[in-house]
Design a protein around this motif. Structure first.
Motif, PDB file in Angstrom:
ATOM      1  N   UNK A 163       0.845  -1.193   0.000  1.00 23.81           N
ATOM      2  CA  UNK A 163       0.000   0.000   0.000  1.00 23.81           C
ATOM      3  C   UNK A 163       0.879   1.241   0.000  1.00 23.81           C
ATOM      4  N   UNK A 164       0.810   1.995  -1.072  1.00 25.76           N
ATOM      5  CA  UNK A 164       1.652   3.191  -1.180  1.00 25.76           C
ATOM      6  C   UNK A 164       0.846   4.444  -0.877  1.00 25.76           C
ATOM      7  N   UNK A 165      -0.399   4.251  -0.419  1.00 26.43           N
ATOM      8  CA  UNK A 165      -1.232   5.416  -0.115  1.00 26.43           C
ATOM      9  C   UNK A 165      -1.857   6.033  -1.344  1.00 26.43           C
ATOM     10  N   UNK A 166      -1.824   5.282  -2.450  1.00 20.81           N
ATOM     11  CA  UNK A 166      -2.394   5.819  -3.682  1.00 20.81           C
ATOM     12  C   UNK A 166      -3.879   5.510  -3.743  1.00 20.81           C
ATOM     13  N   UNK A 167      -4.555   6.149  -4.674  1.00 23.41           N
ATOM     14  CA  UNK A 167      -5.941   5.806  -4.913  1.00 23.41           C
ATOM     15  C   UNK A 167      -6.007   4.420  -5.536  1.00 23.41           C
ATOM     16  N   UNK A 168      -7.203   3.802  -5.597  1.00 24.53           N
ATOM     17  CA  UNK A 168      -7.306   2.457  -6.179  1.00 24.53           C
ATOM     18  C   UNK A 168      -6.701   2.424  -7.585  1.00 24.53           C
ATOM     19  N   UNK A 169      -6.098   1.307  -7.916  1.00 24.74           N
ATOM     20  CA  UNK A 169      -5.516   1.069  -9.243  1.00 24.74           C
ATOM     21  C   UNK A 169      -4.263   1.898  -9.525  1.00 24.74           C
ATOM     22  N   UNK A 170      -3.768   2.633  -8.516  1.00 21.22           N
ATOM     23  CA  UNK A 170      -2.595   3.468  -8.765  1.00 21.22           C
ATOM     24  C   UNK A 170      -1.496   3.098  -7.770  1.00 21.22           C
ATOM     25  N   UNK A 171      -0.268   3.421  -8.125  1.00 22.53           N
ATOM     26  CA  UNK A 171       0.838   3.277  -7.193  1.00 22.53           C
ATOM     27  C   UNK A 171       1.448   4.655  -7.005  1.00 22.53           C
ATOM     28  N   UNK A 172       1.734   5.013  -5.747  1.00 20.06           N
ATOM     29  CA  UNK A 172       2.286   6.327  -5.464  1.00 20.06           C
ATOM     30  C   UNK A 172       3.796   6.203  -5.357  1.00 20.06           C
ATOM     31  N   UNK A 173       4.515   7.040  -6.095  1.00 23.22           N
ATOM     32  CA  UNK A 173       5.976   6.984  -6.073  1.00 23.22           C
ATOM     33  C   UNK A 173       6.561   8.229  -5.447  1.00 23.22           C
ATOM     34  N   UNK A 174       7.675   8.016  -4.754  1.00 29.34           N
ATOM     35  CA  UNK A 174       8.465   9.114  -4.211  1.00 29.34           C
ATOM     36  C   UNK A 174       9.526   9.473  -5.249  1.00 29.34           C
ATOM     37  N   UNK A 175       9.770  10.735  -5.460  1.00 30.83           N
ATOM     38  CA  UNK A 175      10.863  11.155  -6.340  1.00 30.83           C
ATOM     39  C   UNK A 175      11.674  12.227  -5.618  1.00 30.83           C
ATOM     40  N   UNK A 176      12.990  12.141  -5.762  1.00 31.30           N
ATOM     41  CA  UNK A 176      13.865  12.999  -4.965  1.00 31.30           C
ATOM     42  C   UNK A 176      14.117  14.368  -5.598  1.00 31.30           C
ATOM     43  N   UNK A 177      13.154  14.880  -6.307  1.00 36.52           N
ATOM     44  CA  UNK A 177      13.293  16.234  -6.847  1.00 36.52           C
ATOM     45  C   UNK A 177      12.078  17.049  -6.433  1.00 36.52           C
ATOM     46  N   UNK A 199      17.931   6.067 -13.761  1.00 36.73           N
ATOM     47  CA  UNK A 199      19.063   6.741 -14.398  1.00 36.73           C
ATOM     48  C   UNK A 199      18.685   7.988 -15.184  1.00 36.73           C
ATOM     49  N   UNK A 200      17.421   8.412 -15.110  1.00 35.80           N
ATOM     50  CA  UNK A 200      17.051   9.584 -15.905  1.00 35.80           C
ATOM     51  C   UNK A 200      17.264  10.858 -15.097  1.00 35.80           C
ATOM     52  N   UNK A 201      17.217  11.987 -15.805  1.00 33.78           N
ATOM     53  CA  UNK A 201      17.436  13.270 -15.145  1.00 33.78           C
ATOM     54  C   UNK A 201      16.263  14.204 -15.394  1.00 33.78           C
ATOM     55  N   UNK A 202      15.941  15.008 -14.385  1.00 32.60           N
ATOM     56  CA  UNK A 202      14.947  16.066 -14.569  1.00 32.60           C
ATOM     57  C   UNK A 202      15.596  17.379 -14.154  1.00 32.60           C
ATOM     58  N   UNK A 203      15.562  18.366 -15.015  1.00 29.80           N
ATOM     59  CA  UNK A 203      16.237  19.651 -14.763  1.00 29.80           C
ATOM     60  C   UNK A 203      17.674  19.425 -14.286  1.00 29.80           C
ATOM     61  N   UNK A 204      18.332  18.489 -14.916  1.00 30.60           N
ATOM     62  CA  UNK A 204      19.740  18.253 -14.610  1.00 30.60           C
ATOM     63  C   UNK A 204      20.002  17.407 -13.372  1.00 30.60           C
ATOM     64  N   UNK A 205      18.956  17.086 -12.637  1.00 32.60           N
ATOM     65  CA  UNK A 205      19.147  16.285 -11.419  1.00 32.60           C
ATOM     66  C   UNK A 205      18.887  14.822 -11.702  1.00 32.60           C
ATOM     67  N   UNK A 206      19.794  13.941 -11.216  1.00 24.78           N
ATOM     68  CA  UNK A 206      19.527  12.514 -11.368  1.00 24.78           C
ATOM     69  C   UNK A 206      18.322  12.140 -10.516  1.00 24.78           C
ATOM     70  N   UNK A 207      17.466  11.324 -11.088  1.00 26.65           N
ATOM     71  CA  UNK A 207      16.219  11.030 -10.400  1.00 26.65           C
ATOM     72  C   UNK A 207      16.278   9.677  -9.716  1.00 26.65           C
ATOM     73  N   UNK A 208      15.850   9.676  -8.480  1.00 27.12           N
ATOM     74  CA  UNK A 208      15.641   8.415  -7.792  1.00 27.12           C
ATOM     75  C   UNK A 208      14.140   8.278  -7.556  1.00 27.12           C
ATOM     76  N   UNK A 209      13.598   7.153  -8.011  1.00 28.62           N
ATOM     77  CA  UNK A 209      12.158   6.977  -7.889  1.00 28.62           C
ATOM     78  C   UNK A 209      11.907   5.691  -7.126  1.00 28.62           C
ATOM     79  N   UNK A 210      11.049   5.731  -6.131  1.00 32.24           N
ATOM     80  CA  UNK A 210      10.720   4.488  -5.436  1.00 32.24           C
ATOM     81  C   UNK A 210       9.285   4.520  -4.901  1.00 32.24           C
ATOM     82  N   UNK A 211       8.705   3.347  -4.687  1.00 27.54           N
ATOM     83  CA  UNK A 211       7.337   3.321  -4.179  1.00 27.54           C
ATOM     84  C   UNK A 211       7.269   4.062  -2.844  1.00 27.54           C
ATOM     85  N   UNK A 212       6.223   4.846  -2.664  1.00 22.95           N
ATOM     86  CA  UNK A 212       6.108   5.625  -1.437  1.00 22.95           C
ATOM     87  C   UNK A 212       5.683   4.728  -0.278  1.00 22.95           C
ATOM     88  N   UNK A 213       5.971   5.170   0.938  1.00 20.05           N
ATOM     89  CA  UNK A 213       5.387   4.512   2.112  1.00 20.05           C
ATOM     90  C   UNK A 213       4.011   5.094   2.316  1.00 20.05           C
TER      91      UNK A 213
END
Ligand code: ADP
Ligand code: MG
Length: 529
Positions: free
Chosen positions: A444-458, A512-526
Motif C-alpha cells: 500500500x503506497x497510499x495511492x488511490x485504487x488502481x494506482x501506485x504512489x511513487x516518491x521522487x527525490x526532486x 538513471x534519468x534526469x529532470x532539470x539536470x538532477x539525477x532522479x531516484x524513484x521508489x514506491x512511497x510509504x
C-alpha cells in the motif's frame, strides 16, 4: 482536397479551439465551404451526414460576426430542437476563446419569456427551429435588421418536414443583402427552388462520395451506447485476444482518453496522433512492432504513415467522418492473403454514417450482438485448454510429472490436482483484466485504487514543477500524460501516482534519468508519507 485548419485563414482563437476539440484536419466539405463563406459568397453545400457540416458554417460564421457589436448578426435555422441545441453547443465550443460571442438556441417547448429575457441581454448568433423563430419575429422580440448571415442547416430535412413556408417567411424578413448559406445531405428540386428564390449567384459545393472498393475483410458492427464503448472494446479484446490490433478514434482527444483508460485497465496500449513529436511517434511504433504494445490507438491522419503487417483486428471506436477513411482503416487488416476483421462501434446517430458507408462502398456490414461476459469466459477457457493440450502434446514434462506424483503420494487425486491448477492459472489470467486486483510488490503506497504512489527525490528547490514531472515521465516512458494521477511537489521531493499496471515499467524506465539536470531516484512511497 482536405486542408489543414491552419491553411484556412482562420483566426488563432478559433484554430486553438478546433485543435482543442482534437480535430486534426478539415473534412472535405469544411475545406471547400470555409474559404467560400469567408469570401462572402452565397453557397449550397452538399455532403453526407456526419461529415462536419456544422463546423463548415460554424467556423466562418464566428469569424464574420463582430464580437464588439451586441446586435443579432447571424441566424441558423435547424429542423429540430435537438439539432438546434447540438449546433449551439458546437458553436459555443468553437468560440470558447472568444469571450464576447454569445450564442443562443431557441426552440419550441421552452418558455418563451425565458428566451425573450436571454435575447434582451444581446446575442450575436441564434440557432432556432422555424416555428419558434417565426413566433419571435411576429412578436417583435427578434431584431432581424442587422442580420448578415442566414444558414439553413439540414435543408432537405426541413423541407421534408413541411417547413418551406416558414423558411420563406424568415428569409423574406431578413435584410436583402444578407449572405445565405444552405446545407443539406441530399439535393432536390425543392432545395434548388429555394436557392433560386433567395440566394444570389450561389456556389454549389458538393462532396461526392467516391465509389470505393473494400478489401476482403470480415466486417461487423455493434450498436453500443457511447459510454459503454470502452467496456465493449475491453470485452472484445479479451474475447479475440488479438496479437496486434489497431483502434481508430475521430479526434486526438479521444485517442488520449482511450489510451489512458486502456492502460489503467492493464492493456498494453499506446496512442498515435498529430500532436506527438517524431521521436515520440517512432518510439510508439517501435514498441508496437516489437510487441511491447498490442493495442495501438490512432487518428486517421496519424495512421496514414504507419506500415505494420499482421494487424488482426481493426476497431472503429468511432464511425469515421468520411467513407474513404473507413476503407483506409479496414484496409489495415487482412493483408498478405490473410482475412482480417474490422469491427465498428456505432452509437446514436452514427448509424446514419454507417448506412452511408455501406451504400457507397457497396458492402454489407453485419450487425452482431454484444458478447456477454459468459461468452468471454467460455472463449478464455477454450483458449486456456487449447494451450494446455498443446503443452501436453509437444513439451517435455518429466520434471513436472515428478512434482505431481509427489502430491499424489500425499493422497490427492490427479483430478483434484489438475482442477486446483486450472483454478490458480485461470485466476491469474483473469487478474490481467481485473482492475481491482492489488499490485504485487508495491504494497500500500497510499495511492488511490488502481494506482501506485511513487516518491521522487526532486522538488521545488530543483525548480521542478508538476508539469516537468509529467513531461519527463511521459517522454521517458511513453506513458500518456493523461493517465498520470495525483502529483504533490514539495521543497525537496515529490510524489507521483502511476497506474499500477504501468508502475513496474515506469519504474525501470525512469532509472538513471534526469529532470532539470538532477539525477532522479524513484521508489514506491510509504503509505504514511
Ligand atoms: P453533419 O452536420 O455533416 O451531419 P456534424 O457537423 O454533426 O456532421 O459532425 C459530425 C461529427 O464530426 C461531430 O461529432 C463533429 O464534432 C465531428 N467533426 C466535425 N469536423 C471534424 C473534423 N475536422 N475532424 C474530426 N471530427 C470532426
Ligand atoms: Mg448537420
Amino acid at each position: 482536397m482536405q486542408k489543414q485548419f491552419k491553411d484556412l485563414n482562420i483566426s488563432s482563437h478559433i484554430e486553438k479551439a478546433v485543435l482543442d476539440m482534437g480535430f486534426e484536419e478539415a473534412t472535405p466539405i469544411q475545406s471547400l465551404a470555409i474559404p467560400c463563406i469567408l469570401e462572402g459568397k452565397d453557397m449550397i453545400g452538399q455532403a453526407q451526414t456526419g461529415t462536419g457540416k456544422t463546423a463548415a458554417f460554424g467556423i466562418p460564421l464566428l469569424e464574420m460576426v463582430d464580437p464588439d457589436d451586441n446586435t443579432l448578426q447571424a441566424v441558423v435555422v435547424c429542423p429540430t430542437r435537438e439539432l438546434a441545441i447540438q449546433v449551439a453547443e458546437e458553436l459555443r465550443t468553437l468560440s470558447k476563446f472568444m469571450k464576447k460571442i454569445k450564442v443562443l438556441p431557441i426552440y419550441g417547448g421552452q418558455p418563451i419569456d425565458r428566451q425573450i429575457k436571454a435575447l434582451n441581454k444581446g446575442v450575436q448568433i441564434i440557432i432556432g427551429t422555424p416555428g419558434r423563430l417565426m413566433d419571435h419575429m411576429r412578436r417583435g422580440t427578434l431584431e432581424m435588421d442587422y442580420v448578415k448571415i442566414v444558414v439553413l442547416d439540414e435543408a432537405d430535412e426541413m423541407l421534408d418536414m413541411g417547413f418551406r413556408e416558414d423558411i420563406e417567411f424568415i428569409l423574406r424578413d431578413t435584410p436583402e443583402d444578407r449572405q445565405t448559406l444552405l446545407f443539406s445531405a441530399t439535393m432536390s428540386r425543392d432545395i434548388l427552388n429555394l436557392a433560386r428564390k433567395f440566394q444570389r449567384d450561389p456556389e454549389f459545393l458538393k462532396v461526392v462520395p467516391k465509389e470505393l472498393t473494400v478489401p476482403e475483410t470480415q466486417q461487423i458492427y455493434f450498436e453500443v451506447k457511447e459510454k459503454m464503448k470502452l467496456d465493449l472494446l475491453s470485452r472484445l479484446l479479451d474475447l479475440y485476444n488479438p496479437n496486434l490490433s489497431l483502434v481508430f478514434c475521430n479526434t486526438k482527444r479521444r485517442v488520449d482518453k482511450l489510451v489512458g483508460h486502456l492502460q489503467v485497465r492493464g492493456y498494453l496500449a499506446d496512442g498515435l496522433h498529430g500532436d506527438l513529436t517524431q521521436k515520440q511517434r517512432d518510439r510508439v511504433m517501435s514498441k508496437f512492432r516489437n510487441g511491447k504494445i498490442d493495442v495501438l490507438v490512432a487518428t486517421d491522419v496519424a495512421a496514414r504513415g504507419i506500415d505494420v503487417e499482421d494487424i488482426e483486428v481493426v476497431f472503429n471506436y468511432d464511425v469515421p467522418n468520411d467513407d474513404e477513411y473507413y476503407v483506409h482503416r479496414i484496409g489495415r487488416t487482412g493483408r498478405a492473403g490473410k482475412k482480417g476483421k474490422a469491427i465498428t462501434f456505432v452509437s446514436g446517430k452514427e448509424i446514419y454514417q454507417l448506412r452511408n458507408i455501406q451504400r457507397y462502398t457497396k458492402t454489407k456490414i453485419e450487425q452482431q450482438e454484444i458478447p456477454s461476459l459468459r461468452d468471454v469466459q467460455e472463449v478464455k477457457t477454450d483458449l486456456f485448454l487449447k494451450n494446455m493440450k498443446n503443452i501436453i502434446n509437444t513439451e517435455d514434462l518429466e520434471k513436472e510429472i515428478h512434482i505431481v506424483e509427489k502430491v499424489i503420494e500425499e493422497d490427492y487425486t490427479s483430478v483434484e490436482i489438475a482442477a486446483a491448477l486450472v483454478k490458480m492459472t485461470m485466476n491469474r489470467e483473469n487478474n490481467i483484466v481485473n482492475v481491482n486486483s492489488s499490485p504485487e510488490g508495491f504494497g500500500d503506497t497510499g495511492a488511490r485504487p488502481d494506482m501506485v504512489r511513487f516518491f521522487m527525490n526532486v522538488g521545488r528547490k530543483d525548480r521542478v514543477k508538476a508539469k516537468d514531472l509529467i513531461m519527463a515521465i511521459a517522454d521517458k516512458t511513453g506513458l500518456s500524460s493523461s493517465v498520470i494521477g495525483k502529483i504533490d511537489v514539495y521543497d525537496k521531493f515529490s510524489f507521483v501516482e502511476i497506474p499500477e499496471n504501468s508502475a513496474n515499467s515506469v519504474l525501470s524506465e525512469m532509472r538513471g534519468s534526469k529532470i532539470k539536470g538532477r539525477s532522479v531516484n524513484m521508489e514506491p512511497a510509504n503509505k504514511k508519507s
